[in-house]
Write an enzyme that holds these catalytic residues in place. Structure first.
Site, PDB file in Angstrom:
ATOM      1  N   GLU A  68       0.767  -0.900  -0.180  1.00  0.00           N
ATOM      2  CA  GLU A  68       0.114   0.146  -0.028  1.00  0.00           C
ATOM      3  C   GLU A  68       1.214   1.184   0.154  1.00  0.00           C
ATOM      4  OE1 GLU A  68      -2.935   0.466  -0.521  1.00  0.00           O
ATOM      5  OE2 GLU A  68      -3.737   1.991   0.559  1.00  0.00           O
ATOM      6  N   ASP A  69       2.130   1.354   0.398  1.00  0.00           N
ATOM      7  CA  ASP A  69       2.533   2.680   0.937  1.00  0.00           C
ATOM      8  C   ASP A  69       3.889   2.319   0.382  1.00  0.00           C
ATOM      9  OD1 ASP A  69       0.897   2.777   2.831  1.00  0.00           O
ATOM     10  OD2 ASP A  69       1.162   2.849   4.492  1.00  0.00           O
TER      11      ASP A  69
END
Ligand code: MN
Length: 280
Positions: A68-69
């Site tokens: 996600e990051d």
């Protein structure tokens, strides 16, 4: 070390490789608190390790925010760490993207069902709960409005989910953290009232501990019995929902029984059944 505590002879390369990969991927990122981002996945991994989970789950916990990051892709994860780790990380990432805003109990129940259905692998839910626990433990670094929302969501969705999974300790920790974030003054008041030692409560706890220890010895169940930490949220709930005074609440003391071998309990069940008289 936490992993080895529970799996003494298990190999650790998957865990160490996952840590190296996650630390590398999150390099330069900081949390709201200002600490390096890797502290978060590391703490989540520690929570699942202490729950006794396997190396795949711990590796997935270390990498749970990486897709996600960071620039890391799911395909890269799959080729480096295998299908299980990648699928679990994918599951956690997908849960990350849903927002639960509802305060209505019925809606919250639907949300919980959705969460369970989405997480086809139970390990996804366990990482998600550990993730929430660590976010609640570090919630002070968040802006106030976000604290309120996260705490409410924890009470509505995640604490009941932990309860349904039979993880009472986790449930209580989540509730007390949410309580402290939402009503800091009331939390402090109740904490103060509970920690004020009362002679009657001490005596009562000592008596109950003796009875339980004797009964366990009779049944040949080895283990330890201790007073358990107070669950402040349930005291508050009783005062608010049932309109009770603090002095009217009797379960201010709790016990925790940790048995050495669960087999002892199965053996004891036979003798309990033989003499069992249901309470009228
Ligand atoms: Mn996370």
């Amino acid at each position: 070390a936490a992993f080895h505590d529970r799996h003494p002879k298990a190999p650790t390369p998957l865990v160490s490789r996952a840590y190296a990969e996650a630390a590398n991927a999150h390099t330069g990122q900081l949390r709201n608190s200002g600490e390096p981002y890797i502290e978060h996945p590391l703490s989540v991994a520690m929570i699942v390790a202490e729950l006794g989970l396997d190396d795949v789950t711990i590796a997935a916990a270390l990498l749970h925010d990486a897709v996600e990051d960071t620039k890391l892709s799911l395909d890269e994860l799959r080729s480096s760490f295998g299908n299980d780790v990648a699928t679990i990380v994918d599951g956690v990432t997908k849960l990350e993207r849903i927002r639960f805003d509802s305060k209505e109990a019925q809606q919250a129940a639907i949300m919980r069902k959705m969460l369970v259905a989405m997480a086809k692998d139970i390990r996804v839910l366990l990482i998600k709960l550990a993730d929430r626990l660590h976010n609640m433990q570090t919630i002070a670094a968040m802006p106030t409005f976000k604290q309120q929302r996260t705490a409410q969501e924890t009470l509505d969705i995640y604490a009941p989910l932990a309860h349904r999974l039979g993880m009472e300790h986790l449930k209580q920790e989540l509730e007390d953290l949410a309580f402290a974030a939402m009503y800091p003054k009331r939390y402090a008041e109740i904490e103060q009232m509970v920690s004020t030692r009362s002679p009657e409560r001490d005596l009562y706890l000592a008596q109950v501990l003796t009875v339980v220890r004797e009964r366990l010895a009779e049944l040949r169940i080895h283990g330890e019995v201790n007073g358990r930490p107070k669950h402040l949220w349930s005291i508050y709930e009783k005062m608010v929902v049932k309109g009770k005074e603090f002095d009217e609440i009797f379960d201010l003391v709790g016990l925790r029984v940790i048995v050495d071998r669960v087999e002892d309990c199965y053996a004891a069940l036979g003798s309990i059944h033989a003499t069992w008289k249901p309470v009228q």
